[in-house]
Design a protein around this motif. Structure first.
Motif, PDB file in Angstrom:
ATOM      1  N   ALA A 255       0.769  -1.141  -0.022  1.00 36.75           N
ATOM      2  CA  ALA A 255      -0.048  -0.097  -0.223  1.00 36.75           C
ATOM      3  C   ALA A 255       0.848   1.261  -0.052  1.00 36.75           C
ATOM      4  CB  ALA A 255      -0.954   0.064   1.394  1.00 36.75           C
ATOM      5  N   ASP A 259       0.686   4.156  -2.836  1.00 35.65           N
ATOM      6  CA  ASP A 259       0.487   5.680  -2.545  1.00 35.65           C
ATOM      7  C   ASP A 259       1.409   6.550  -3.200  1.00 35.65           C
ATOM      8  OD1 ASP A 259      -1.801   5.309  -1.013  1.00 35.65           O
ATOM      9  OD2 ASP A 259      -0.747   5.142   0.851  1.00 35.65           O
ATOM     10  N   ASP A 374     -10.420  -1.168  -9.039  1.00 38.22           N
ATOM     11  CA  ASP A 374      -9.656  -0.693  -7.525  1.00 38.22           C
ATOM     12  C   ASP A 374     -10.871  -1.328  -6.560  1.00 38.22           C
ATOM     13  OD1 ASP A 374      -9.028   0.638  -5.198  1.00 38.22           O
ATOM     14  OD2 ASP A 374      -8.330   2.382  -6.374  1.00 38.22           O
ATOM     15  N   ARG A 376     -11.156  -1.032  -3.489  1.00 40.57           N
ATOM     16  CA  ARG A 376     -11.131  -0.040  -2.493  1.00 40.57           C
ATOM     17  C   ARG A 376     -12.427   0.820  -2.727  1.00 40.57           C
ATOM     18  NH1 ARG A 376      -6.324   3.490  -2.339  1.00 40.57           N
ATOM     19  NH2 ARG A 376      -6.937   3.784  -4.498  1.00 40.57           N
ATOM     20  N   HIS A 377     -12.820   0.905  -3.861  1.00 38.14           N
ATOM     21  CA  HIS A 377     -14.049   1.761  -4.076  1.00 38.14           C
ATOM     22  C   HIS A 377     -15.154   0.900  -4.642  1.00 38.14           C
ATOM     23  CE1 HIS A 377     -11.191   4.923  -3.206  1.00 38.14           C
ATOM     24  NE2 HIS A 377     -10.450   4.625  -4.468  1.00 38.14           N
ATOM     25  N   GLY A 381     -15.623  -2.858  -0.078  1.00 42.52           N
ATOM     26  CA  GLY A 381     -14.421  -2.468   0.355  1.00 42.52           C
ATOM     27  C   GLY A 381     -13.310  -3.291   1.311  1.00 42.52           C
ATOM     28  N   SER A 382     -12.925  -2.669   2.375  1.00 47.54           N
ATOM     29  CA  SER A 382     -11.784  -3.253   3.325  1.00 47.54           C
ATOM     30  C   SER A 382     -12.706  -4.606   3.958  1.00 47.54           C
ATOM     31  CB  SER A 382     -11.578  -2.289   4.400  1.00 47.54           C
ATOM     32  OG  SER A 382     -12.671  -1.939   5.205  1.00 47.54           O
ATOM     33  N   THR A 408      -6.242  -3.161  -3.696  1.00 43.32           N
ATOM     34  CA  THR A 408      -7.092  -3.400  -2.574  1.00 43.32           C
ATOM     35  C   THR A 408      -6.357  -2.491  -1.487  1.00 43.32           C
ATOM     36  OG1 THR A 408      -5.599  -5.008  -1.753  1.00 43.32           O
ATOM     37  CG2 THR A 408      -7.378  -5.691  -3.085  1.00 43.32           C
ATOM     38  N   HIS A 409      -6.763  -2.556  -0.243  1.00 43.14           N
ATOM     39  CA  HIS A 409      -6.201  -1.725   0.583  1.00 43.14           C
ATOM     40  C   HIS A 409      -4.853  -2.052   1.300  1.00 43.14           C
ATOM     41  CE1 HIS A 409     -10.575  -0.692   1.064  1.00 43.14           C
ATOM     42  NE2 HIS A 409      -9.917   0.373   1.924  1.00 43.14           N
ATOM     43  N   THR A 410      -4.315  -3.395   0.588  1.00 40.29           N
ATOM     44  CA  THR A 410      -3.141  -3.858   1.116  1.00 40.29           C
ATOM     45  C   THR A 410      -2.178  -3.464  -0.026  1.00 40.29           C
ATOM     46  OG1 THR A 410      -3.542  -6.154   0.045  1.00 40.29           O
ATOM     47  CG2 THR A 410      -4.201  -5.901   2.686  1.00 40.29           C
TER      48      THR A 410
END
Length: 461
Positions: A255, A259, A374, A376-377, A381-382, A408-410
């Motif tokens: 992640a 970012d 994606d 995450r959206h 989600g998570s 993903t969130h990871t």
């Protein structure tokens, strides 16, 4: 959410349960979308079954009454699962069944002794049930265990797309939890896929013949001699030859790195997806694939908010040309390529094909496609991580490479489908190695980290 395929799926053993659905011999006429018509044409020509499955875990053994109520409510909520296609002397006929007219039955297949036995049994059931002709073209199932159980819904591609798999995990989990507690489920309003098809909302409307976007498609294909893009590295197949499918699933970036890549992309006017495509093009170029990467990519046609949670096939395909460059200018060009591709999504594919001055050339059965989602959206989600959610696709034959990036969130992962040949395996292995290094380079916080970066490709030295 883990994106994988049937050959790599590793469910734990348990007691297999499956639900069968019977429909009356009548129903209201229904309209098929372009994607569905193309999919059915392939099935009629003998193409293997193409199904997608959602799988996720719940605590404790399966409550069969609660899960039966869950399946009933879910099918009643999503019109695409009420669709039946029948092949007859006059061609294909589509009809929609009333949920109240469906008859449900539960079968306990019995306990399995190993993960391999569990996978093989479920895979055989999914291959049998999730075929586009007849009803149902989906399979509700579960693996019941004392500690933690798995709920599975397989759907022929006729009914759904990748986004739908994430929706199915979220809604089935919520419905099952409510029914198991004896509560009334409360889910938001959802749009109807069949009604969206009838109203033209599942895909783009025809454009003016002089529309510059239609010319954009023509320019892309004309530059290629009207040949669809193919994976530019060796695959070890002769023309017209196909092989069994092999699949590689691998993590690419955590992640924090993603970012940093996102920040770098935004500074250059690109999306994270555009930057990852530039990294892919660069990695392929480093292996001899050329300075620009041509591919196709699916994009969503869920234009209206109620369709966000609608189970259906809401995608169209767009062309992309991405430079093999990680400079600021290269990332900006990749970002514009993605934006241009999204604009081209407003042109119907059948109109594109009909407007070509020469026939479309497809040298391979498969098409080189790069997908991005994606998680995450999307709905869930998570929570997908807590549920050990998985998107599982059928395994078939292959003569080209298809790549799915999933964020993903990871972090970022990839699934690559390719022909099971030694040459293709070597090409894909080399690509994954280069791509990991290229993404690390892309995540460098400042371009000044490499003074000559504007004049080189990653890995070219």
């Amino acid at each position: 959410m883990l994106v994988t395929t049937a050959d790599l799926w590793a469910p734990r053993p348990g007691t297999l349960l499956r639900w069968d659905v019977s429909a009356p011999a009548s129903g209201a006429p229904a309209t098929l979308s372009l994607n569905q018509r193309n999919h059915l044409a392939g099935a009629m020509a003998g193409a293997p079954t193409v199904w997608l499955a959602a799988a996720f875990d719940v605590d404790g053994p399966i409550d069969p009454v609660a899960l039966t109520s869950t399946w009933r409510a879910f099918v009643a909520r999503h019109s695409s699962l009420q669709l039946e296609v029948i092949a007859g002397p006059e061609g294909l006929r589509a009809r929609r069944h009333r949920p109240a007219a469906l008859t449900w039955s539960l079968t306990s297949v019995g306990p399995t002794g190993s993960g391999e036995e569990t996978r093989d049994a479920l895979r055989a059931a999914l291959d049998e049930r999730c075929a586009p002709l007849g009803y149902p073209a989906f399979l509700p199932a579960a693996i019941s265990r004392a500690d933690r159980s798995t709920i599975v819904l397989g759907m022929d591609h006729l009914h759904c797309d990748a986004h739908s798999v994430a929706v199915a995990v979220e809604e089935l989990a919520d419905l099952y939890a409510a029914f198991a507690e004896g509560a009334e489920p409360a889910l938001p309003v959802v749009g109807s896929f069949l009604e969206a098809v009838e109203q033209g909302y599942d895909g783009p409307a025809r454009v003016d013949p002089e529309d510059p976007l239609l010319r954009g498609w023509g320019d892309y294909l004309g530059r290629r001699g009207h040949e669809l893009p193919t994976f530019p590295l060796p695959l070890g197949l002769e023309s017209g030859e196909r092989a069994a499918q092999a699949t590689v699933v691998a993590p690419l970036a955590d992640a924090a790195l993603m970012d940093r890549i996102g920040s770098r992309a935004r500074r250059s006017g690109a999306s994270t997806y555009g930057a990852v495509l530039a990294a892919l093009a660069t990695a392929i170029a480093d292996l001899g694939g050329g300075e620009r990467l041509d591919t196709l990519a699916p994009v969503s046609t869920r234009f209206a908010e109620p369709l966000t949670r609608s189970i259906g096939w809401y995608t169209t395909t767009v062309p992309l040309t991405v430079p093999a460059s990680l400079t600021a200018a290269g990332l900006a060009e990749a970002g514009e390529a993605v934006r241009h591709g999204v604009r081209l999504a407003s042109v119907p594919l059948d109109q594109v094909i009909g407007s070509l001055p020469e026939p479309l050339v497809q040298t391979r059965y498969d098409v080189f496609v790069v997908s991005w989602i994606d998680y995450r959206h999307v709905p869930g989600g998570s929570a997908h991580l807590e549920r050990d959610a998985q998107h599982i696709s059928a395994s078939a034959l292959a003569d080209d490479v298809q790549i799915w990036f999933s964020r993903t969130h990871t972090g970022l992962a990839v699934r690559i489908r390719h022909p099971d040949t030694a040459t293709a395996s070597a090409s894909v292995s080399g690509l994954l190695d280069r791509l990991e290094h290229t993404l690390v380079e892309l995540g460098t916080s400042a371009e000044s980290a490499h003074p000559d970066q504007n004049h080189r490709r990653v890995g070219a030295s």
